[in-house]
Motif scaffolding. Structure first.
Motif, PDB file in Angstrom:
ATOM      1  N   VAL A  69       0.844  -1.239  -0.043  1.00  0.00           N
ATOM      2  CA  VAL A  69      -0.026   0.223   0.101  1.00  0.00           C
ATOM      3  C   VAL A  69       0.807   1.078  -0.102  1.00  0.00           C
ATOM      4  O   VAL A  69       0.359   2.295  -0.311  1.00  0.00           O
ATOM      5  N   HIS A  70       2.053   1.181   0.246  1.00  0.00           N
ATOM      6  CA  HIS A  70       2.981   2.308   0.284  1.00  0.00           C
ATOM      7  C   HIS A  70       4.477   1.926   0.321  1.00  0.00           C
ATOM      8  O   HIS A  70       4.756   0.777   0.748  1.00  0.00           O
ATOM      9  N   THR A  71       5.318   2.727  -0.455  1.00  0.00           N
ATOM     10  CA  THR A  71       6.702   2.532  -0.390  1.00  0.00           C
ATOM     11  C   THR A  71       7.472   3.875  -0.084  1.00  0.00           C
ATOM     12  O   THR A  71       6.761   4.801  -0.330  1.00  0.00           O
ATOM     13  N   PHE A  72       8.760   3.639   0.512  1.00  0.00           N
ATOM     14  CA  PHE A  72       9.503   4.846   0.839  1.00  0.00           C
ATOM     15  C   PHE A  72      10.765   4.758   0.733  1.00  0.00           C
ATOM     16  O   PHE A  72      11.616   3.609   1.090  1.00  0.00           O
ATOM     17  N   ALA A  73      11.667   5.544  -0.004  1.00  0.00           N
ATOM     18  CA  ALA A  73      13.293   5.423   0.218  1.00  0.00           C
ATOM     19  C   ALA A  73      13.795   6.390   0.882  1.00  0.00           C
ATOM     20  O   ALA A  73      13.451   7.614   0.673  1.00  0.00           O
ATOM     21  N   VAL A  85       8.731  -1.124   2.207  1.00  0.00           N
ATOM     22  CA  VAL A  85       7.303  -1.477   1.664  1.00  0.00           C
ATOM     23  C   VAL A  85       6.479  -1.814   2.621  1.00  0.00           C
ATOM     24  O   VAL A  85       6.705  -2.699   3.512  1.00  0.00           O
ATOM     25  N   TYR A  86       5.246  -1.193   2.700  1.00  0.00           N
ATOM     26  CA  TYR A  86       4.394  -1.420   3.713  1.00  0.00           C
ATOM     27  C   TYR A  86       3.177  -2.202   3.085  1.00  0.00           C
ATOM     28  O   TYR A  86       2.467  -1.876   1.718  1.00  0.00           O
ATOM     29  N   TYR A  87       2.589  -3.201   3.816  1.00  0.00           N
ATOM     30  CA  TYR A  87       1.610  -4.317   3.229  1.00  0.00           C
ATOM     31  C   TYR A  87       0.330  -4.035   3.982  1.00  0.00           C
ATOM     32  O   TYR A  87       0.513  -4.025   5.201  1.00  0.00           O
ATOM     33  N   TYR A  88      -0.719  -3.931   3.275  1.00  0.00           N
ATOM     34  CA  TYR A  88      -2.075  -4.438   4.068  1.00  0.00           C
ATOM     35  C   TYR A  88      -1.919  -5.496   4.476  1.00  0.00           C
ATOM     36  O   TYR A  88      -2.085  -6.577   3.862  1.00  0.00           O
ATOM     37  N   ALA A 124       1.530   5.187   5.315  1.00  0.00           N
ATOM     38  CA  ALA A 124       1.164   3.849   5.058  1.00  0.00           C
ATOM     39  C   ALA A 124      -0.166   3.373   5.904  1.00  0.00           C
ATOM     40  O   ALA A 124      -1.141   2.766   5.096  1.00  0.00           O
ATOM     41  N   VAL A 125      -0.369   3.727   6.971  1.00  0.00           N
ATOM     42  CA  VAL A 125      -1.540   3.317   7.593  1.00  0.00           C
ATOM     43  C   VAL A 125      -2.769   3.966   6.817  1.00  0.00           C
ATOM     44  O   VAL A 125      -3.756   3.295   6.610  1.00  0.00           O
ATOM     45  N   VAL A 126      -2.627   5.613   6.666  1.00  0.00           N
ATOM     46  CA  VAL A 126      -3.901   6.106   5.982  1.00  0.00           C
ATOM     47  C   VAL A 126      -4.054   5.363   4.378  1.00  0.00           C
ATOM     48  O   VAL A 126      -5.474   5.293   4.358  1.00  0.00           O
ATOM     49  N   CYS A 127      -2.962   5.143   3.714  1.00  0.00           N
ATOM     50  CA  CYS A 127      -3.051   4.365   2.300  1.00  0.00           C
ATOM     51  C   CYS A 127      -3.823   3.200   2.411  1.00  0.00           C
ATOM     52  O   CYS A 127      -4.898   2.986   1.768  1.00  0.00           O
ATOM     53  N   ALA A 128      -3.276   2.268   3.594  1.00  0.00           N
ATOM     54  CA  ALA A 128      -4.134   1.012   3.795  1.00  0.00           C
ATOM     55  C   ALA A 128      -5.752   1.107   4.353  1.00  0.00           C
ATOM     56  O   ALA A 128      -6.403   0.630   3.555  1.00  0.00           O
TER      57      ALA A 128
END
Length: 134
Positions: A69-73, A85-88, A124-128
Motif C-alpha cells: 500500500v505504500h513505499t518509501f526510500a 514496503v508497507y503491506y495491508y 502507510a496506515v492512511v493509504c491502507a
C-alpha cells in the motif's frame, strides 16, 4: 535520470488490522518509539514469506498479507540506503507475544496510530485504510 542509484536494505512492514479494524503498533525496546511490525528482508527470501516471518517473530501473529500500500526510500543517519514496503495485512485474533525487540504493543484506532507513528508509517496506515475502505 538519477546520477547515483539507491543501494538499499529492504524493510517490510505490515499495516496489520485486527478483527475490529484496529491497527497494531509496537514499541521499540531500543528507543521507546512506536512502529509497525516488520523488519528486513533476507537475501533470496520471498517478500511475502519474509514479511510473515518478521511479524511472526515480533508478535507471534500469523497474518494474511494482502498487498503493498505504500513505499518509501531514504538514507539513514549513517548514510545507508533504506527502502521500505508497507503491506495491508489482517489477522483474526489479537493475542500478541512480543519478541525482545519490543517492550509493548497496542491495538489502536487509525487516528491513534497516526499520532504515534512516524510520518512515513502514518502515510502507510492512511493509504491502507483508504484503499481497503475500512
Amino acid at each position: 535520470m538519477t546520477e547515483e542509484p539507491l543501494r538499499a536494505t529492504v524493510s517490510l512492514r505490515g499495516v496489520l488490522f485486527g478483527p475490529e479494524s484496529e491497527v497494531l503498533v509496537v514499541r521499540r525496546a531500543s528507543d521507546g518509539g512506536w512502529e509497525l511490525p516488520g523488519g528486513r528482508l533476507g537475501s533470496g527470501e520471498p517478500v511475502v514469506l519474509g514479511l510473515r516471518r518478521e511479524i511472526e517473530e515480533e508478535t507471534s501473529l500469523d497474518p494474511d498479507v494482502e498487498e503493498p500500500v505504500h513505499t518509501f526510500a531514504w538514507q539513514n543517519d549513517e548514510g545507508r540506503g533504506r527502502f521500505a514496503v508497507y503491506y495491508y495485512c489482517t489477522v483474526d485474533g489479537k493475542s500478541v507475544s512480543l519478541s525482545a525487540e519490543h517492550t509493548d504493543y497496542d491495538w489502536v484506532a487509525v487516528e491513534t496510530a497516526t499520532e504515534r507513528l512516524s510520518d512515513t508509517q502514518t502515510e502507510a496506515v492512511v493509504c491502507a485504510w483508504e484503499i481497503h475502505g475500512q
